[in-house]
Scaffold this motif. Structure first.
Motif, PDB file in Angstrom:
ATOM      1  N   GLN A   1       0.830  -1.188   0.000  1.00 43.02           N
ATOM      2  CA  GLN A   1       0.000   0.000   0.000  1.00 43.02           C
ATOM      3  C   GLN A   1       0.875   1.253   0.000  1.00 43.02           C
ATOM      4  N   ASP A   2       0.639   2.110  -0.968  1.00 45.88           N
ATOM      5  CA  ASP A   2       1.316   3.404  -1.041  1.00 45.88           C
ATOM      6  C   ASP A   2       0.400   4.475  -0.449  1.00 45.88           C
ATOM      7  N   PRO A   3       0.973   5.589   0.028  1.00 43.18           N
ATOM      8  CA  PRO A   3       0.150   6.638   0.661  1.00 43.18           C
ATOM      9  C   PRO A   3      -0.975   7.113  -0.253  1.00 43.18           C
ATOM     10  N   GLY A   4      -2.183   7.170   0.284  1.00 46.40           N
ATOM     11  CA  GLY A   4      -3.323   7.668  -0.478  1.00 46.40           C
ATOM     12  C   GLY A   4      -3.860   6.696  -1.514  1.00 46.40           C
ATOM     13  N   ARG A   5      -3.394   5.469  -1.482  1.00 48.86           N
ATOM     14  CA  ARG A   5      -3.832   4.470  -2.455  1.00 48.86           C
ATOM     15  C   ARG A   5      -4.415   3.257  -1.738  1.00 48.86           C
ATOM     16  N   GLY A   6      -5.172   2.464  -2.492  1.00 48.26           N
ATOM     17  CA  GLY A   6      -5.651   1.215  -1.930  1.00 48.26           C
ATOM     18  C   GLY A   6      -4.571   0.150  -1.979  1.00 48.26           C
ATOM     19  N   PRO A   7      -4.708  -0.911  -1.184  1.00 44.75           N
ATOM     20  CA  PRO A   7      -3.723  -2.001  -1.214  1.00 44.75           C
ATOM     21  C   PRO A   7      -3.670  -2.673  -2.577  1.00 44.75           C
ATOM     22  N   VAL A   8      -2.491  -3.137  -2.939  1.00 38.41           N
ATOM     23  CA  VAL A   8      -2.288  -3.851  -4.199  1.00 38.41           C
ATOM     24  C   VAL A   8      -1.806  -5.258  -3.874  1.00 38.41           C
ATOM     25  N   PHE A   9      -2.483  -6.248  -4.427  1.00 40.93           N
ATOM     26  CA  PHE A   9      -2.157  -7.654  -4.181  1.00 40.93           C
ATOM     27  C   PHE A   9      -0.770  -7.991  -4.714  1.00 40.93           C
ATOM     28  N   LEU A  10      -0.013  -8.753  -3.900  1.00 40.57           N
ATOM     29  CA  LEU A  10       1.318  -9.203  -4.319  1.00 40.57           C
ATOM     30  C   LEU A  10       1.378 -10.722  -4.459  1.00 40.57           C
ATOM     31  N   LEU A  11       1.111 -11.423  -3.386  1.00 42.76           N
ATOM     32  CA  LEU A  11       1.255 -12.876  -3.383  1.00 42.76           C
ATOM     33  C   LEU A  11       0.222 -13.512  -2.472  1.00 42.76           C
ATOM     34  N   LEU A  12      -0.176 -14.730  -2.821  1.00 45.81           N
ATOM     35  CA  LEU A  12      -1.047 -15.555  -1.989  1.00 45.81           C
ATOM     36  C   LEU A  12      -0.361 -16.878  -1.764  1.00 45.81           C
ATOM     37  N   ILE A  13      -0.356 -17.365  -0.532  1.00 46.31           N
ATOM     38  CA  ILE A  13       0.217 -18.673  -0.225  1.00 46.31           C
ATOM     39  C   ILE A  13      -0.795 -19.457   0.574  1.00 46.31           C
ATOM     40  N   ARG A  14      -0.989 -20.749   0.245  1.00 43.87           N
ATOM     41  CA  ARG A  14      -1.989 -21.579   0.898  1.00 43.87           C
ATOM     42  C   ARG A  14      -1.340 -22.365   2.020  1.00 43.87           C
ATOM     43  N   GLU A  15      -2.171 -22.898   2.869  1.00 46.17           N
ATOM     44  CA  GLU A  15      -1.684 -23.566   4.078  1.00 46.17           C
ATOM     45  C   GLU A  15      -0.820 -24.782   3.777  1.00 46.17           C
TER      46      GLU A  15
ATOM     47  N   THR B   1      -1.621  -4.535  10.736  1.00 45.25           N
ATOM     48  CA  THR B   1      -1.504  -3.083  10.690  1.00 45.25           C
ATOM     49  C   THR B   1      -0.479  -2.614   9.656  1.00 45.25           C
ATOM     50  N   GLY B   2       0.317  -3.567   9.146  1.00 42.28           N
ATOM     51  CA  GLY B   2       1.282  -3.208   8.121  1.00 42.28           C
ATOM     52  C   GLY B   2       2.626  -2.805   8.678  1.00 42.28           C
ATOM     53  N   THR B   3       3.652  -2.987   7.856  1.00 46.94           N
ATOM     54  CA  THR B   3       5.008  -2.548   8.180  1.00 46.94           C
ATOM     55  C   THR B   3       5.467  -1.600   7.094  1.00 46.94           C
ATOM     56  N   LEU B   4       5.964  -0.438   7.509  1.00 47.47           N
ATOM     57  CA  LEU B   4       6.487   0.533   6.562  1.00 47.47           C
ATOM     58  C   LEU B   4       7.935   0.195   6.227  1.00 47.47           C
ATOM     59  N   LEU B   5       8.199  -0.006   4.962  1.00 37.65           N
ATOM     60  CA  LEU B   5       9.553  -0.292   4.479  1.00 37.65           C
ATOM     61  C   LEU B   5      10.104   0.945   3.790  1.00 37.65           C
ATOM     62  N   ALA B   6      11.312   1.349   4.182  1.00 36.41           N
ATOM     63  CA  ALA B   6      11.985   2.472   3.538  1.00 36.41           C
ATOM     64  C   ALA B   6      13.327   1.970   3.021  1.00 36.41           C
ATOM     65  N   VAL B   7      13.504   2.017   1.706  1.00 40.01           N
ATOM     66  CA  VAL B   7      14.752   1.581   1.084  1.00 40.01           C
ATOM     67  C   VAL B   7      15.555   2.821   0.726  1.00 40.01           C
TER      68      VAL B   7
ATOM     69  N   ASP C   1      10.643   0.222  -3.903  1.00 43.38           N
ATOM     70  CA  ASP C   1       9.954  -0.772  -3.067  1.00 43.38           C
ATOM     71  C   ASP C   1       9.450  -0.161  -1.770  1.00 43.38           C
ATOM     72  N   SER C   2       9.815   1.076  -1.493  1.00 41.45           N
ATOM     73  CA  SER C   2       9.392   1.743  -0.263  1.00 41.45           C
ATOM     74  C   SER C   2       7.875   1.899  -0.257  1.00 41.45           C
ATOM     75  N   ALA C   3       7.238   1.352   0.774  1.00 43.98           N
ATOM     76  CA  ALA C   3       5.780   1.353   0.894  1.00 43.98           C
ATOM     77  C   ALA C   3       5.423   0.661   2.204  1.00 43.98           C
ATOM     78  N   THR C   4       4.129   0.590   2.489  1.00 40.48           N
ATOM     79  CA  THR C   4       3.652  -0.210   3.621  1.00 40.48           C
ATOM     80  C   THR C   4       3.217  -1.569   3.091  1.00 40.48           C
ATOM     81  N   TYR C   5       3.623  -2.615   3.755  1.00 47.14           N
ATOM     82  CA  TYR C   5       3.291  -3.974   3.337  1.00 47.14           C
ATOM     83  C   TYR C   5       2.352  -4.598   4.370  1.00 47.14           C
ATOM     84  N   LEU C   6       1.243  -5.075   3.869  1.00 44.64           N
ATOM     85  CA  LEU C   6       0.179  -5.612   4.723  1.00 44.64           C
ATOM     86  C   LEU C   6       0.080  -7.123   4.555  1.00 44.64           C
TER      87      LEU C   6
END
Lengths: 114, 113
Positions: A38-52, A106-112, A84-89
């Protein structure tokens, strides 16, 4: 109810290094787990899905692991770039068949840093 | 359109007023979700539609909140007697079917003054 824990503090890393983000959950094991950016002011963008039943999944510079014993998922970005700097949920499906709803951390903010 | 569209992008309203937030999902997506996101938090589930029906509305905080999707496409989230605590970004997402990746809109930032 499910509780999801992601590092609340920002993660600062140098360009080119591997970023590792953690998602821990308590309570029930989800059928699947998703990671979003998720970037500021934007909706979340799907990256990956992993199953159990999957231990690891990769997509380009991204890698996700899923350890149902530890109740943890790790999200890696290799050769990180400032873009790649963004919040990852991290998000898990709902309990007991309520797989239509996602429970987000709640997400983690990554700053590269360049 | 190519993505999920939400209107308006920003809405400022007075406490006690009624508001409607609109979501246009990706064409052909049968599943539609509404989430609410407060500052520094992850999105919080509100309601899920499969087609025209609300399959799961367990996340709606109280009876002031209501959502419809009459023709199985566009959805409207309605909030009556708004309160300052309703201020948040309201996100809409759609997916081809449930349990697949969700595509989010840019959200509507609601501010209740």
């Amino acid at each position: 109810s499910q509780k999801i824990e992601q590092n609340s503090e920002a993660l600062n890393i140098q360009e080119g290094k591997t970023a590792t983000l953690t998602c821990n959950y308590t309570n029930y094991s989800p059928a699947y787990l998703q990671w979003y950016r998720q970037d500021p002011g934007r909706g979340p963008v799907f990256l990956l899905l992993i199953r159990e039943n999957e231990k690891e999944k990769r997509k380009e510079r991204l890698k996700v692991t899923f350890d149902t014993t530890l109740k943890q998922s790790l999200f890696h970005i290799t050769a990180s770039q400032p873009a790649d700097s963004a919040t990852y949920l991290c998000a898990l499906d709902g309990y007991g068949g309520a797989t239509n709803k996602l429970i987000f951390g709640t997400g983690t903010l990554l700053a590269v840093q360049p | 359109g190519a993505g999920v569209s939400q209107t308006p992008s920003n809405k400022v309203t007075e406490k006690g007023k009624y508001v409607e937030l609109r979501c246009d999902p990706i064409s052909g997506h049968t599943a539609l979700y509404w989430y609410r996101q407060s500052l520094g938090q992850g999105p919080e589930f509100l309601i899920y539609f499969q087609g025209t029906g609300a399959a799961d509305d367990s996340g709606l905080p109280n009876d002031r909140f209501f959502a419809v999707r009459p023709e199985g496409s566009v959805s409207t989230l309605k909030i009556q007697r708004t309160e300052r605590g309703d201020s948040a970004v309201y996100l809409c997402a759609s997916s081809l079917q449930e349990n697949t990746e969700a595509f989010f809109g840019q959200g509507t930032r609601l501010t209740v003054v």
